[in-house]
Design a protein around this motif. Sequence first.
Motif, PDB file in Angstrom:
ATOM      1  N   LYS A   1       5.169 -11.177  -4.116  1.00  0.00           N
ATOM      2  CA  LYS A   1       4.275 -11.724  -3.105  1.00  0.00           C
ATOM      3  C   LYS A   1       3.186 -10.712  -2.791  1.00  0.00           C
ATOM      4  O   LYS A   1       3.375  -9.519  -2.931  1.00  0.00           O
TER       5      LYS A   1
ATOM      6  N   GLY B   1       6.216  -3.877  -2.002  1.00  0.00           N
ATOM      7  CA  GLY B   1       6.853  -5.068  -1.474  1.00  0.00           C
ATOM      8  C   GLY B   1       7.526  -4.917  -0.124  1.00  0.00           C
ATOM      9  O   GLY B   1       8.126  -5.865   0.374  1.00  0.00           O
TER      10      GLY B   1
ATOM     11  N   THR C   1       0.272  -9.062   0.002  1.00  0.00           N
ATOM     12  CA  THR C   1       0.336  -8.559   1.370  1.00  0.00           C
ATOM     13  C   THR C   1       0.313  -9.700   2.379  1.00  0.00           C
ATOM     14  O   THR C   1       1.112  -9.727   3.319  1.00  0.00           O
TER      15      THR C   1
ATOM     16  N   ILE D   1       3.653 -11.514   2.585  1.00  0.00           N
ATOM     17  CA  ILE D   1       4.679 -10.701   3.233  1.00  0.00           C
ATOM     18  C   ILE D   1       4.470 -10.690   4.744  1.00  0.00           C
ATOM     19  O   ILE D   1       5.420 -10.853   5.522  1.00  0.00           O
TER      20      ILE D   1
ATOM     21  N   GLU E   1       5.438 -14.050   6.188  1.00  0.00           N
ATOM     22  CA  GLU E   1       6.898 -14.200   6.226  1.00  0.00           C
ATOM     23  C   GLU E   1       7.499 -13.364   7.351  1.00  0.00           C
ATOM     24  O   GLU E   1       8.420 -13.811   8.046  1.00  0.00           O
TER      25      GLU E   1
ATOM     26  N   THR F   1      13.250  -6.521  -1.977  1.00  0.00           N
ATOM     27  CA  THR F   1      11.807  -6.330  -1.893  1.00  0.00           C
ATOM     28  C   THR F   1      11.113  -7.651  -2.193  1.00  0.00           C
ATOM     29  O   THR F   1      11.723  -8.609  -2.664  1.00  0.00           O
ATOM     30  N   TYR F   2       9.831  -7.663  -1.959  1.00  0.00           N
ATOM     31  CA  TYR F   2       9.040  -8.875  -2.094  1.00  0.00           C
ATOM     32  C   TYR F   2       7.885  -8.615  -3.051  1.00  0.00           C
ATOM     33  O   TYR F   2       6.750  -8.917  -2.770  1.00  0.00           O
TER      34      TYR F   2
ATOM     35  N   MET G   1      12.526  -6.600   5.759  1.00  0.00           N
ATOM     36  CA  MET G   1      11.229  -6.548   5.088  1.00  0.00           C
ATOM     37  C   MET G   1      10.567  -5.179   5.216  1.00  0.00           C
ATOM     38  O   MET G   1       9.539  -4.931   4.607  1.00  0.00           O
TER      39      MET G   1
ATOM     40  N   VAL H   1       1.765  -2.700   3.401  1.00  0.00           N
ATOM     41  CA  VAL H   1       2.827  -3.111   2.489  1.00  0.00           C
ATOM     42  C   VAL H   1       2.712  -2.270   1.224  1.00  0.00           C
ATOM     43  O   VAL H   1       1.640  -2.212   0.601  1.00  0.00           O
TER      44      VAL H   1
END
Length: 142
Positions: free
Chosen positions: A6, A121, A8, A11, A14, A2-3, A30, A118
């Motif tokens: 970071k 994450g 929205t 993400i 990316e 997960t991210y 993702m 999102v």
Amino acid sequence: MTYEMKNTRDIVQELLRRIAGGDHDGAAAMFAEHIDWRFSWPSEGQPVVPWIRPRSTRAEAADHFRALDTYHVPELNGTSVTRILVDGADAVVIAEIVQTVRESGVAYTSPVALHITVEDGLITRYHIFEDSLTIARAMGAA
């Protein structure tokens, strides 16, 4: 993976970087395991555009991105992002798709908007709005 660290915007940026770089599995990673995925096409899809079909999982997202490269010439992709608008967990990407159909060499351009959400994450919503008639005509010429 997960991210969570970071936001929205990070993400989404990316995700776009991975898609543009041809990192299909990385882009799919993702996404949440189950996705609210929708195209601005009839729900049954369009036979002349085989990558347009219902999808709802991370694995199907990877398949979608691979299919785009199967039917197009990635080296001739001129897709550009005009703007990314973010409101909390939601983002809207405004872009222009420029693709060339692999089989026929026919190029097409379409405006596109992506509505991405999102949560925790991971991407849970991926709604695509594009000029489906232009794309279908370009694919039909193949």
